[in-house]
Design an enzyme around this catalytic site. Sequence first.
Site, PDB file in Angstrom:
ATOM      1  N   ASP A  49      40.849  29.442  31.615  1.00 35.45           N
ATOM      2  CA  ASP A  49      41.351  30.705  32.160  1.00 35.45           C
ATOM      3  C   ASP A  49      42.733  30.472  32.769  1.00 35.45           C
ATOM      4  O   ASP A  49      42.904  29.608  33.631  1.00 35.45           O
ATOM      5  CB  ASP A  49      40.356  31.191  33.230  1.00 35.45           C
ATOM      6  CG  ASP A  49      40.689  32.575  33.742  1.00 35.45           C
ATOM      7  OD1 ASP A  49      41.559  33.242  33.155  1.00 35.45           O
ATOM      8  OD2 ASP A  49      40.074  32.982  34.742  1.00 35.45           O
ATOM      9  N   ASP A 142      43.968  36.156  28.430  1.00 30.37           N
ATOM     10  CA  ASP A 142      44.272  34.910  29.132  1.00 30.37           C
ATOM     11  C   ASP A 142      43.064  34.009  29.352  1.00 30.37           C
ATOM     12  O   ASP A 142      43.106  33.115  30.175  1.00 30.37           O
ATOM     13  CB  ASP A 142      44.948  35.211  30.473  1.00 30.37           C
ATOM     14  CG  ASP A 142      43.956  35.681  31.510  1.00 30.37           C
ATOM     15  OD1 ASP A 142      43.027  36.413  31.138  1.00 30.37           O
ATOM     16  OD2 ASP A 142      44.104  35.307  32.685  1.00 30.37           O
ATOM     17  N   GLU A 143      41.997  34.218  28.613  1.00 32.88           N
ATOM     18  CA  GLU A 143      40.862  33.312  28.772  1.00 32.88           C
ATOM     19  C   GLU A 143      40.088  33.160  27.469  1.00 32.88           C
ATOM     20  O   GLU A 143      40.092  34.058  26.623  1.00 32.88           O
ATOM     21  CB  GLU A 143      39.923  33.784  29.891  1.00 32.88           C
ATOM     22  CG  GLU A 143      39.354  35.151  29.632  1.00 32.88           C
ATOM     23  CD  GLU A 143      38.413  35.621  30.732  1.00 32.88           C
ATOM     24  OE1 GLU A 143      37.529  34.859  31.134  1.00 32.88           O
ATOM     25  OE2 GLU A 143      38.548  36.772  31.160  1.00 32.88           O
TER      26      GLU A 143
HETATM   27 MG    MG Z   1      43.106  34.456  34.345  1.00 31.94          MG
END
Ligand code: MG
Length: 404
Positions: A49, A142-143
């Site tokens: 993450d 974003d992960e």
């Molecule tokens: Mg994040």
Amino acid sequence: MLHPLTRLCRDCGRLDDDVTDPGAVCPGCGSARVIAHPELRSLSIAHVDCDAYYASVEKRDRPELADQPLIVGGSERGVVTTCCYIARQYGVRSAMPTSRALQLCPHAVVLRPDMEKYQRESRRIKDLMRVATPIVEAVSIDEAYLDLSAAAAERNEPPARSLARLSLQIERKIGVTVSIGLAPNKMLAKIASDMGKPRGFSVIGNADALDVIGPMKISAIPGVGPVMSRKLEELGLLLVSDLWTASESDLIHRFGLWARRLVTFARAQDERKVSASRGASVTIGAETTFNADLRTFAQIDVELRPLCETVARRLSKSGLAASGLTLKLRRADRRTITRACRLRDPTAQAELILKAVHPVLAAELDGQPYRLVGVTATRLVSDRLADPPDLFASIRSKSLADQD
Ligand SMILES: [Mg+2]
């Protein structure tokens, strides 16, 4: 009882087994970024993450903002999409109205989000992840979840070490930091990645999972939002360990079937596979060469059927579904024909794959002798897009403002 630990230096990659005292620094390079866990060599499911992603990308591009509180979000009437860790020290949070955030932190710099740029960098990050393992399941911009079991075995390197390298590569090549959770399953990996932000690397093993998550608030379980935690709290269920003794049938009665998954998660169990999703350039196929040349649809269909079953089985095993198929035929004169088709709905079922390639096969056959048939699943997607809707999916939906 003290279990011997495996220690990893996140900076030089040095691994030491049978360590009883992890120590404060790496004996090799002196870095303080060492992690130690008894199961460090065997765990292979990771959640990676990015830390304060939008804000980190902006700070990378504007070094003059490095030491300033930064908010990425709408104008004064909008909300905070992401804020950097400096802004968080002032109490600024994602989803907070920007006006409120500026009351808390009047000198914060506010930037409008540049989604195109964040998407572009996200693709680059996921490309780096796919070097570590092809099994990357992007969850949001974003992960991602990574399954490193096969890739690490092939490389003869513990997944933890591949992950340490990956995080350094993302820092060096993209210019943002990530936090990593390493665990036996997705749910625990997700919880772990949240434990050490920013630039964290947290490990939850099989043996310590219940000790780690038991004292956590139920909202730590991925997918449990504020509304659900409030309802559970009203029933006196505050901590994950409270769910161990709660009546499952009562919870299902109140909240529906997803409560079963909640109880399973609370017991640190999660059977979901990491499914290589968007952008994966893999295909899964099977083919067979006949003992004697075949000419008719019925003859070739007999050979095709088990191939579809093999492809379906491999898809399911990888947590994937096909949204495209390629049929391959080779004539007795060795000329090879391939024909592609798209599927309206992604599938991992042998019957549906067979049904989809039947008309393609019928259109090609012209009485000539053939020596080979093959079928390949293409345009692979997560099997969650193919199977009945995930019961948990409805409460897993994340808002943009919630992307940390
Ligand atoms: Mg994040």
